[in-house]
Scaffold this active site. Sequence first.
Site, mmCIF file in Angstrom:
data_model
loop_
_atom_site.group_PDB
_atom_site.id
_atom_site.type_symbol
_atom_site.label_atom_id
_atom_site.label_comp_id
_atom_site.label_asym_id
_atom_site.label_seq_id
_atom_site.Cartn_x
_atom_site.Cartn_y
_atom_site.Cartn_z
ATOM 1 N N ARG A 174 0.843 -1.218 0.000
ATOM 2 C CA ARG A 174 0.000 0.000 0.000
ATOM 3 C C ARG A 174 0.872 1.259 0.000
ATOM 4 O O ARG A 174 0.553 2.243 0.673
ATOM 5 C CB ARG A 174 -0.942 0.040 1.211
ATOM 6 C CG ARG A 174 -1.957 -1.058 1.275
ATOM 7 C CD ARG A 174 -2.987 -0.940 0.148
ATOM 8 N NE ARG A 174 -4.080 -1.890 0.289
ATOM 9 C CZ ARG A 174 -4.038 -3.142 -0.159
ATOM 10 N NH1 ARG A 174 -2.980 -3.599 -0.797
ATOM 11 N NH2 ARG A 174 -5.073 -3.938 -0.008
ATOM 12 N N SER A 249 -10.654 -0.530 3.170
ATOM 13 C CA SER A 249 -9.906 -0.632 4.437
ATOM 14 C C SER A 249 -9.473 0.759 4.865
ATOM 15 O O SER A 249 -8.821 1.468 4.089
ATOM 16 C CB SER A 249 -8.656 -1.485 4.257
ATOM 17 O OG SER A 249 -8.979 -2.767 3.799
ATOM 18 N N GLU A 345 -4.774 4.012 6.011
ATOM 19 C CA GLU A 345 -4.475 3.795 4.586
ATOM 20 C C GLU A 345 -5.068 4.939 3.758
ATOM 21 O O GLU A 345 -4.490 5.377 2.765
ATOM 22 C CB GLU A 345 -5.090 2.466 4.131
ATOM 23 C CG GLU A 345 -4.861 2.190 2.655
ATOM 24 C CD GLU A 345 -5.757 1.090 2.095
ATOM 25 O OE1 GLU A 345 -5.616 -0.067 2.508
ATOM 26 O OE2 GLU A 345 -6.581 1.406 1.210
HETATM 27 P P1 FAD Z 1 -8.701 8.952 -5.188
HETATM 28 O O1 FAD Z 1 -9.419 8.665 -3.922
HETATM 29 O O2 FAD Z 1 -9.337 9.861 -6.163
HETATM 30 O O3 FAD Z 1 -7.252 9.512 -4.829
HETATM 31 C C1 FAD Z 1 -6.429 8.878 -3.882
HETATM 32 C C2 FAD Z 1 -5.138 9.699 -3.704
HETATM 33 O O4 FAD Z 1 -4.402 9.694 -4.912
HETATM 34 C C3 FAD Z 1 -5.398 11.166 -3.376
HETATM 35 O O5 FAD Z 1 -4.394 11.592 -2.492
HETATM 36 C C4 FAD Z 1 -5.273 11.859 -4.733
HETATM 37 O O6 FAD Z 1 -4.880 13.212 -4.613
HETATM 38 C C5 FAD Z 1 -4.199 11.020 -5.410
HETATM 39 N N1 FAD Z 1 -4.350 10.940 -6.866
HETATM 40 C C6 FAD Z 1 -5.486 10.668 -7.562
HETATM 41 N N2 FAD Z 1 -5.218 10.595 -8.874
HETATM 42 C C7 FAD Z 1 -3.903 10.842 -9.021
HETATM 43 C C8 FAD Z 1 -3.015 10.911 -10.154
HETATM 44 N N3 FAD Z 1 -3.454 10.688 -11.395
HETATM 45 N N4 FAD Z 1 -1.720 11.209 -9.935
HETATM 46 C C9 FAD Z 1 -1.263 11.418 -8.679
HETATM 47 N N5 FAD Z 1 -2.037 11.355 -7.570
HETATM 48 C C10 FAD Z 1 -3.344 11.068 -7.747
HETATM 49 N N6 FAD Z 1 -7.526 -0.537 -2.445
HETATM 50 C C11 FAD Z 1 -6.713 -1.607 -2.596
HETATM 51 O O7 FAD Z 1 -5.492 -1.462 -2.783
HETATM 52 N N7 FAD Z 1 -7.204 -2.873 -2.561
HETATM 53 C C12 FAD Z 1 -8.514 -3.140 -2.367
HETATM 54 O O8 FAD Z 1 -8.914 -4.285 -2.344
HETATM 55 C C13 FAD Z 1 -9.404 -2.024 -2.204
HETATM 56 N N8 FAD Z 1 -10.713 -2.217 -1.993
HETATM 57 C C14 FAD Z 1 -11.553 -1.158 -1.835
HETATM 58 C C15 FAD Z 1 -12.921 -1.396 -1.646
HETATM 59 C C16 FAD Z 1 -13.804 -0.335 -1.508
HETATM 60 C C17 FAD Z 1 -15.268 -0.613 -1.304
HETATM 61 C C18 FAD Z 1 -13.319 1.004 -1.581
HETATM 62 C C19 FAD Z 1 -14.285 2.153 -1.475
HETATM 63 C C20 FAD Z 1 -11.961 1.251 -1.752
HETATM 64 C C21 FAD Z 1 -11.067 0.173 -1.873
HETATM 65 N N9 FAD Z 1 -9.677 0.366 -2.051
HETATM 66 C C22 FAD Z 1 -8.852 -0.723 -2.250
HETATM 67 C C23 FAD Z 1 -9.118 1.724 -2.065
HETATM 68 C C24 FAD Z 1 -9.202 2.412 -3.441
HETATM 69 O O9 FAD Z 1 -10.045 1.716 -4.301
HETATM 70 C C25 FAD Z 1 -7.820 2.526 -4.093
HETATM 71 O O10 FAD Z 1 -6.927 3.192 -3.253
HETATM 72 C C26 FAD Z 1 -7.883 3.246 -5.442
HETATM 73 O O11 FAD Z 1 -6.657 3.133 -6.107
HETATM 74 C C27 FAD Z 1 -8.232 4.723 -5.288
HETATM 75 O O12 FAD Z 1 -8.442 5.260 -6.567
HETATM 76 P P2 FAD Z 1 -9.198 6.621 -6.799
HETATM 77 O O13 FAD Z 1 -9.050 6.962 -8.233
HETATM 78 O O14 FAD Z 1 -10.572 6.542 -6.266
HETATM 79 O O15 FAD Z 1 -8.308 7.577 -5.886
HETATM 80 N N1 EPU Z 2 -10.649 -10.233 10.355
HETATM 81 C C1 EPU Z 2 -11.358 -10.304 11.539
HETATM 82 N N2 EPU Z 2 -12.433 -9.477 11.688
HETATM 83 C C2 EPU Z 2 -12.835 -8.608 10.744
HETATM 84 C C3 EPU Z 2 -12.111 -8.532 9.527
HETATM 85 C C4 EPU Z 2 -11.014 -9.357 9.364
HETATM 86 O O1 EPU Z 2 -11.034 -11.072 12.426
HETATM 87 O O2 EPU Z 2 -13.836 -7.899 10.982
HETATM 88 C C5 EPU Z 2 -9.456 -11.100 10.165
HETATM 89 C C6 EPU Z 2 -9.769 -12.512 9.740
HETATM 90 O O3 EPU Z 2 -8.895 -13.360 10.451
HETATM 91 C C7 EPU Z 2 -9.386 -12.580 8.286
HETATM 92 C C8 EPU Z 2 -8.243 -11.568 8.219
HETATM 93 O O4 EPU Z 2 -8.625 -10.566 9.178
HETATM 94 O O5 EPU Z 2 -8.984 -13.839 7.923
HETATM 95 C C9 EPU Z 2 -8.071 -10.911 6.878
HETATM 96 O O6 EPU Z 2 -9.310 -10.360 6.461
HETATM 97 P P1 EPU Z 2 -9.666 -10.157 4.909
HETATM 98 O O7 EPU Z 2 -9.328 -11.396 4.144
HETATM 99 O O8 EPU Z 2 -11.038 -9.618 4.825
HETATM 100 O O9 EPU Z 2 -8.632 -9.080 4.432
HETATM 101 P P2 EPU Z 2 -8.075 -7.750 5.095
HETATM 102 O O10 EPU Z 2 -6.694 -8.016 5.565
HETATM 103 O O11 EPU Z 2 -9.032 -7.208 6.085
HETATM 104 C C10 EPU Z 2 -6.956 -6.927 2.906
HETATM 105 C C11 EPU Z 2 -6.849 -5.616 2.202
HETATM 106 C C12 EPU Z 2 -8.060 -5.381 1.307
HETATM 107 C C13 EPU Z 2 -8.123 -6.514 0.284
HETATM 108 C C14 EPU Z 2 -8.237 -7.848 1.022
HETATM 109 C C15 EPU Z 2 -8.157 -9.032 0.082
HETATM 110 C C16 EPU Z 2 -5.492 -4.143 3.538
HETATM 111 C C17 EPU Z 2 -5.451 -2.973 4.456
HETATM 112 N N3 EPU Z 2 -6.699 -4.530 3.150
HETATM 113 O O12 EPU Z 2 -8.057 -6.826 3.815
HETATM 114 O O13 EPU Z 2 -7.887 -4.157 0.628
HETATM 115 O O14 EPU Z 2 -9.226 -6.357 -0.570
HETATM 116 O O15 EPU Z 2 -7.129 -7.981 1.963
HETATM 117 O O16 EPU Z 2 -6.858 -9.156 -0.404
HETATM 118 O O17 EPU Z 2 -4.447 -4.665 3.187
HETATM 119 C C18 EPU Z 2 -8.266 -1.810 0.783
HETATM 120 O O18 EPU Z 2 -7.037 -1.663 0.753
HETATM 121 O O19 EPU Z 2 -9.059 -0.833 0.829
HETATM 122 C C19 EPU Z 2 -8.823 -3.160 0.781
HETATM 123 C C20 EPU Z 2 -10.131 -3.407 0.862
#
Ligand code: FAD
Ligand code: EPU
Length: 349
Positions: A174, A249, A345
Amino acid sequence: MTIQENYSLKSHNTFGVDVTAKYFVEVNSNDELVEVLKYYNTLHPISVGTSNSAISKLFLGGGSNVLFTKDFDGLVIQLNVKGISEKVLNENEVLVTAHAGENWHEFVQFCLNKDYGGLENLSLIPGNVGTSPMQNIGAYGTEIKDTFVSCKVLNLETLENEEFDHEKCSFGYRDSIFKQEGRGKYVILDVTFKLTTKNHAIKTEYGAIKNELEKMGIVNPTIQDVSQAVIHIRESKLPDPKVIGNAGSFFKNPTIPLIQFLEVQKIYPEMPHYPSGDLVKVPAGWLIEQCGWKGRRIGNVASHELQALVIVNKTGNATGKEIFDFSSMIIESVKEKFGIELEREVNII
Ligand code: FAD
Ligand code: EPU
């Protein structure tokens, strides 16, 4: 291209926080972007590269990883530049370049429709392609660093384009240069990935994917099957921002030294953990749940009932400050109970 004043950002951040930007503009080409920046710099001639200028301009993709804690007293630039191009590298690989404004999931689907492999585990992550290198988006055993080749950026000081290769991006969990010393200094304009055209590496080592494929009755999965499995898993536990405001997250999973882990494990032997060398990654969701926060609500804000790591705008009326304060309480609880410091994050603006 019109610069709008006192513009509501409510529909431009997935938390649905109602703040305004002093100025707001959507740009549809890289030339337009430079034009806007030149114009804005003549009105606000702050020396670029200082923290001041970094604050006065904000680039926005899908707004799915930001928390606005107050009105934004500067210019918000929404990057809508679209376009995807391809270049065959050899009989097994292709380079695919997408402009910053392409929606990430649609881009992944575009690649899957062409049977290009490498991004399927990253299906359904919200946001845009241009933001993907910012935190090296990752999920289900894959990060973009695994297929990333380079990105083109605009240097905000010189207004010249530069190419960042893999090494220069300093990707981590991240994390990247764009979240560290490069924050506020570059705009990512496009990103190039190296994908496979055949003999795809199918990544199902992340337990939940195997289970999901079994449920789907699939024995020899294709990249499209893996994508479907990931979509099912995500839909089953992550709240849809269109229904309830959130940014995924809220915290990173902390990585702690082995010695510290062993001490905590003596008290909590059931603590899930993932060793990596001298460090151990602990799921923040588990730590937060153990502190009693899962599903807990204070005012307009709550921790999601299915995933404690996700903070939600429960009523739709939460302010950024309320969400931020809620996250601070979680950090304090976890620190007090486990001695582990959670790091946010989400980008706090
Ligand atoms: P924004 O929120 O628009 O911007 C994020 C940051 O980047 C800001 O600081 C902004 O100024 C900067 N920025 C935006 N565009 C640019 C650019 N072109 N150049 C330089 N800086 C820029 N993330 C994960 O890694 N894994 C996941 O599984 C994951 N699951 C998610 C699930 C949900 C339901 C949600 C809501 C979010 C999740 N995220 C996850 C977080 C998010 O999707 C990512 O961080 C994504 O890359 C953000 O993209 P955005 O375009 O919306 O960024
Ligand atoms: N867990 C709990 N309670 C909860 C949630 C999680 O006990 O309420 C424990 C469980 O043991 C589970 C473990 O946490 O096995 C991991 O949970 P999960 O598989 O849901 O993944 P996560 O670590 O919570 C990360 C990323 C997600 C990504 C998933 C799948 C981060 C900060 N988050 O979540 O990314 O989608 O793994 O790879 O690394 C994001 O970055 O926004 C994001 C959603």
